[in-house]
Scaffold this active site. Sequence first.
Site, short mmCIF file in Angstrom:
data_model
loop_
_atom_site.label_atom_id
_atom_site.label_comp_id
_atom_site.label_asym_id
_atom_site.label_seq_id
_atom_site.Cartn_x
_atom_site.Cartn_y
_atom_site.Cartn_z
CB THR A 1 36.97 41.06 32.93
OG1 THR A 1 35.86 41.55 33.36
CG2 THR A 1 37.45 42.05 31.85
CB CYS B 1 36.00 46.42 36.95
SG CYS B 1 34.88 44.84 37.79
CE LYS C 1 33.70 44.10 32.41
NZ LYS C 1 32.71 44.79 33.06
CE LYS D 1 25.10 50.50 37.39
NZ LYS D 1 24.00 49.91 36.20
CD GLU E 1 27.45 40.39 34.62
OE1 GLU E 1 27.05 39.26 34.33
OE2 GLU E 1 26.63 41.22 34.72
CE LYS F 1 39.54 42.75 37.24
NZ LYS F 1 39.22 42.57 35.99
CB VAL G 1 30.82 38.50 38.90
CG1 VAL G 1 30.38 37.91 37.79
CG2 VAL G 1 31.33 39.96 38.63
NE ARG H 1 37.64 43.51 45.02
CZ ARG H 1 37.09 42.65 44.34
NH1 ARG H 1 37.61 41.57 43.92
NH2 ARG H 1 35.53 42.44 44.11
#
Length: 441
Positions: A119, A259, A203, A150, A147, A262, A11, A329
Amino acid sequence: MNIAVVGTGYVGLVAGVCFADGGHDVTCVDRDQKKIASLQQGQIPIYEPGLEDLLEKSKARLQFTTDLKTAVEQNQVVFIAVGTPETADGSADLSATFGVVEQICKFANDKKFIVMKSTVPVGTANKLTLFCRENSRFEVEIISNPEFLKEGAAIDDFLKPDRVVIGCRSDLAQNLMREIYEPFLRNSNPILVMDNTSAEMTKYAANAFLSVKISFINELALVADKLGADINDVRRGFTSDSRINPAFFHPGLGFGGSCFPKDVKALVHTGQEVGVPMSVVQAADQVNDRQKLVLIEKMKDYFGGSGSLKGKIFAMWGLAFKPRTDDVREAPSLAIIKELDRLGAKVRAYDPVAQQTAQAASSVKFEAASSAEDSLHGADALIIVTEWNEFRTPNFARMKSLMKTHVIFDGRNILEPKKVGEAGFQYFCIGRHLLSKKGPT
Ligand code: NAD
């Protein structure tokens, strides 16, 4: 405008380079010296299409450093884009975030604006505001700016965002953010200004909803599999309703990446904290865990039970959690490799860009192939895990000559069942009509 961005990962680096492309002077800061050294030489430590070219184009307005103190002293606006990984109880680990904020408070030489791009759980901006009041000699205003980029399409997403969400308390902060984002909003997509808490929640709402969509279609596909319906037809049918947007309804091996898994867990945790069980979101997470291993069940059925996978060699196409990234991840590939290892099978895997990241992240060893074809030598089956374009039109005749058993387990539905069948392969996928029969031929 002068901007500092702390954290040069997927990011922060994209944001920094894009801000520079938009005409701002940007100082990118990271504590990872190796990363900064390679960026100073124009080398990108991650795979993100278009990023290297954009960095080259904007390099006159970009600096890379590990020196946070100078960056804070020289920039009134400091973005934070450090990681917020999940902890054992599902909550977000904010140690890096608070660590950076503490440093900014210490180094502040004037009023500062801290813009949270990471985030962070709903309510964090309020906590940080109090923290800054107690720890800084100068006023520090926290701006929330989640943010939505992608990986794999990050540059386009950043340069042409669907929307920019800004949570802040003052007109000054709002105007600063409008000025920063002005170059990226020429397509008249909106800046949405709200309070910090609502911006933070926006978000999580977006990621949780997308995760629910994915788990919904995946669960539906499992039922389609059992009952002989074709999930593609079902999807076409129900998304023709103008109230149902068809995007993100593609059955597969579940969501991965840094993302969704989590953020879903963090939202569930936040719900628990305020006494509101987030049952729908929690179910999406549980369905996703099951989905990652759905091909293993199909493989056991085909080869004749758990023990039957022992000693088998599986070619795997795709390791990244999705195409156009080297990010592994929470990737389904790693869960499958681990389970096959537990069952005594071997994996020989190929990915166009994620070989190294996967080998570094995998808890068990697997063999890396030099090409898609190379992975097939003597293989008992092919497993397709990531829908890279190059896997969509394979040379079946060549594959047949290389593989020991002619069977394909397609976890992304990228091949056409009829074509695969005509080429002499048995084919298993997710929720579509099958032409295959049980058991090796
Ligand atoms: P990342 O792990 O790729 O990058 C984080 C970077 O921060 C690393 O380079 C690390 O060295 C650096 N860092 C950590 N602590 C630091 C410190 N104290 N000082 C300086 N640098 C430090 O993470 P990412 O994928 O870029 O994600 C960053 C945040 O953005 C997360 O909160 C994530 O949830 C969010 N986000 C990610 C995506 C995505 O697609 N990756 C999309 C939207 C939002």
